[in-house]
Design an enzyme around this catalytic site. Structure first.
Site, PDB file in Angstrom:
ATOM      1  CB  VAL A  30      -0.963   0.026   1.208  1.00 21.96           C
ATOM      2  CG1 VAL A  30      -2.023  -1.037   1.082  1.00 21.96           C
ATOM      3  CG2 VAL A  30      -0.190  -0.113   2.518  1.00 21.96           C
ATOM      4  CB  SER A  31       0.563   4.415  -1.793  1.00 22.24           C
ATOM      5  OG  SER A  31       0.421   3.724  -3.008  1.00 22.24           O
ATOM      6  CB  SER A  32      -0.047   6.469   2.523  1.00 27.76           C
ATOM      7  OG  SER A  32      -1.418   6.134   2.552  1.00 27.76           O
ATOM      8  CD  GLN A  35      -3.468   3.547   0.133  1.00 28.20           C
ATOM      9  OE1 GLN A  35      -2.264   3.434  -0.093  1.00 28.20           O
ATOM     10  NE2 GLN A  35      -4.378   3.364  -0.791  1.00 28.20           N
TER      11      GLN A  35
END
Length: 534
Positions: A30-32, A35
């Site tokens: 996941v990007s962050s 998230q």
């Protein structure tokens, strides 16, 4: 056998015992952190991968455009070493969001004959359609990223057209609407000002009853400490001793309100134009691989005076800070600063000579040395060639006090020479107390007339204050304010008596001499030349 492990970058989870055909590895991303913690995106990926038959799951929180993601690198290392039989991902962009990166990883799968399955796009490298679909979807994924970047650029440009504050603010500020404002939230960090009953107050729920200062006041105090100490490391030390700051790894920007400084971080903060009342865009750029790079200051987009009523630094203070940092950076070495608490000067007595003294024989930069007298009652400081006994014949060092005397003598001679060419100013003998200049007499006469007017008009009071400042600049030609507006010639011409030069403090010399002197050459115990700047 692959063993599960975890760290702050990646987590490896063994779902089942190693089958005879080898592990089926799964990679999730996941990007962050938001998230990962506040949505079910990561949890859903992990559950789908487990159902798809994965016996080893590797997952991490990283942006997709980065090539150096630890989890992905580890996964691909398992593929290269053929420790796994298959890799499963939910979407193709888990392997990267650029065509070159995806194709680079696909080539590894083909070389090692390790299979790749992509659940959402029904891709399986064992099928003939697998490679075609991968190339097509990789191109579409890259186009999607480019379109997203374009929308972000349009949004940023709209904000810049309004001179809007950036989302990431320096410590001491907050964003209200689209404007920078000083952060007036109380900040309870009072190591040296805490009350006697501070332990009882730790249970107090009403923050208004607690002693403290605001974030903005704390930020301003950090500036004052630096202007007093004139050194980044020294300032950080004083701030830490005053407020009890511990080492911290979590600080990312001013938004997290964590009060922690390193010398490098304090430097970036002090030089931030937001503190001067300006807004700056385009300081950094994002590379195609997702890395943030600093742009050259010439490429910055600076909007001046966007929040002048909420500035932490005046223009004069900002210039002084810049000069201090530049001087310290170019004059590194031991004994640059004074650590004697009884001495009001920040710099050591001969700090101004750093980077100014050169060997007259080989033209190399001289180095500072010291030695004790034969009776061990005195210590001599001197400059000597760094190549002595290594080919240079300049064998004898030159005492620092002799260098200083030669500099003052040369400046006095230049001052007298400049006065003799100025028809409006009669020459003054060396060492005499100069008479009042015509300009000073006019300023004093103007102030006398203004003082006779008792009107409280703000413009009149401002004119009086401006005239007083001009008089002070004439009386003290070496004040920081006067130096800003004077040329090298004017500064030298103002120093037309011996008393002025000998009464300068160590801090004054650091401020003045590097502006006047280009370099000094020494040879065998004496000063050969003093070269002034144009």
């Amino acid at each position: 056998m692959i063993k599960g492990n975890s760290n702050r970058f990646q987590i490896i989870k063994v779902v089942a015992e190693e089958p005879e055909s080898g592990y089926i590895a799964a990679y999730a991303r996941v990007s962050s952190r938001e998230q990962a913690l506040h949505t079910h995106a990561l949890e859903q990926q992990l559950e789908r991968l487990k159902v798809a038959g994965a016996t080893l799951i590797i997952y991490e929180v990283q942006k997709g455009k980065k090539d150096d993601r630890p989890g992905l690198l580890y996964t691909m290392s398992l593929v290269r070493e053929k420790k796994i039989s298959e890799v499963v991902v939910t979407r193709l962009d888990r392997l990267g969001r650029t065509v070159p990166l995806i194709r680079k990883n696909i080539a590894v799968f083909q070389e090692t004959e390790v299979n790749l399955r992509v659940l959402d796009q029904l891709i399986d490298l064992k099928t003939p359609q697998g490679m075609f679909t991968i190339n097509l979807l990789a191109s579409l994924a890259e186009m999607e990223v480019d379109q997203l970047s374009e929308r972000v650029r349009h949004g940023k440009q709209h904000s810049r057209n309004q001179n809007a504050a950036c989302a990431c603010v320096p410590f001491g500020y907050r964003v209200e609407g689209i404007d920078y404002q000083l952060d007036q939230v109380p900040f309870l960090c009072l190591l040296d000002q805490r009350p006697e009953n501070y332990q009882e107050l730790s249970e107090e729920s009403d923050i208004t009853k607690l002693p403290g200062i605001t974030v903005a006041q704390l930020a301003r105090n950090c500036i004052d400490i630096f202007l007093t100490t004139k050194g980044l490391s020294k300032a950080v030390r004083v701030i830490s001793q005053k407020y009890g700051i511990g080492r911290c790894h979590s600080k990312k920007n001013g938004n997290d309100k964590i009060f922690h400084w390193t010398p490098a971080g304090l430097k970036r903060w002090l030089l931030n134009a937001v503190l001067q009342g300006h807004t700056v865009y385009n300081q950094r750029r994002i590379t195609p691989t997702g890395q943030r790079k600093q742009n050259s200051p010439e490429d910055w987009d600076i909007r001046l005076n966007t929040h002048t009523s909420d500035r932490l630094l005046t223009e004069q203070e900002a210039e002084e800070i810049k000069q201090i940092i530049e001087f310290n950076a170019s004059h590194l070495g031991a004994a640059l600063l004074n650590y004697d608490a009884s001495n009001p000067d920040t710099y050591s007595p001969y700090a101004y000579l750093r980077s100014l003294v050169y060997c007259a024989e080989c033209r190399s930069k001289a180095i500072s040395k010291s030695r004790e007298s034969t009776d061990r009652k005195r210590r001599y400081s001197y400059y000597a060639c760094r190549h002595v006994h290594k080919g240079c014949n300049n064998l004898k060092g030159t005492r620092k006090e002799l260098i200083e005397t030669a500099i003052i003598s040369h400046l006095l001679q230049q001052s007298v020479a400049l006065q003799s060419t100025d028809l409006n100013t009669p020459p003054q003998p060396i060492g005499s107390v100069p008479t009042k200049s015509e300009k000073l007499q006019k300023l004093e006469a103007r102030l006398s007339k203004l003082e006779e007017i008792t009107d409280t008009d703000p413009e009149l009071q401002g004119l009086k204050q401006k005239t007083r400042q001009q008089i002070q600049e004439e009386l003290n030609p070496f004040s920081a304010r006067a130096l800003e507006s004077r040329s090298v010639k004017e500064i030298i011409q103002a120093g037309n008596n011996l008393v002025i030069w000998h009464t300068l403090s160590a801090d004054d010399r650091v401020l003045i001499y590097p502006r006047l002197i280009d370099h000094v050459t020494i040879r065998n115990g004496s000063v050969e030349s003093v070269v002034l700047k144009d």
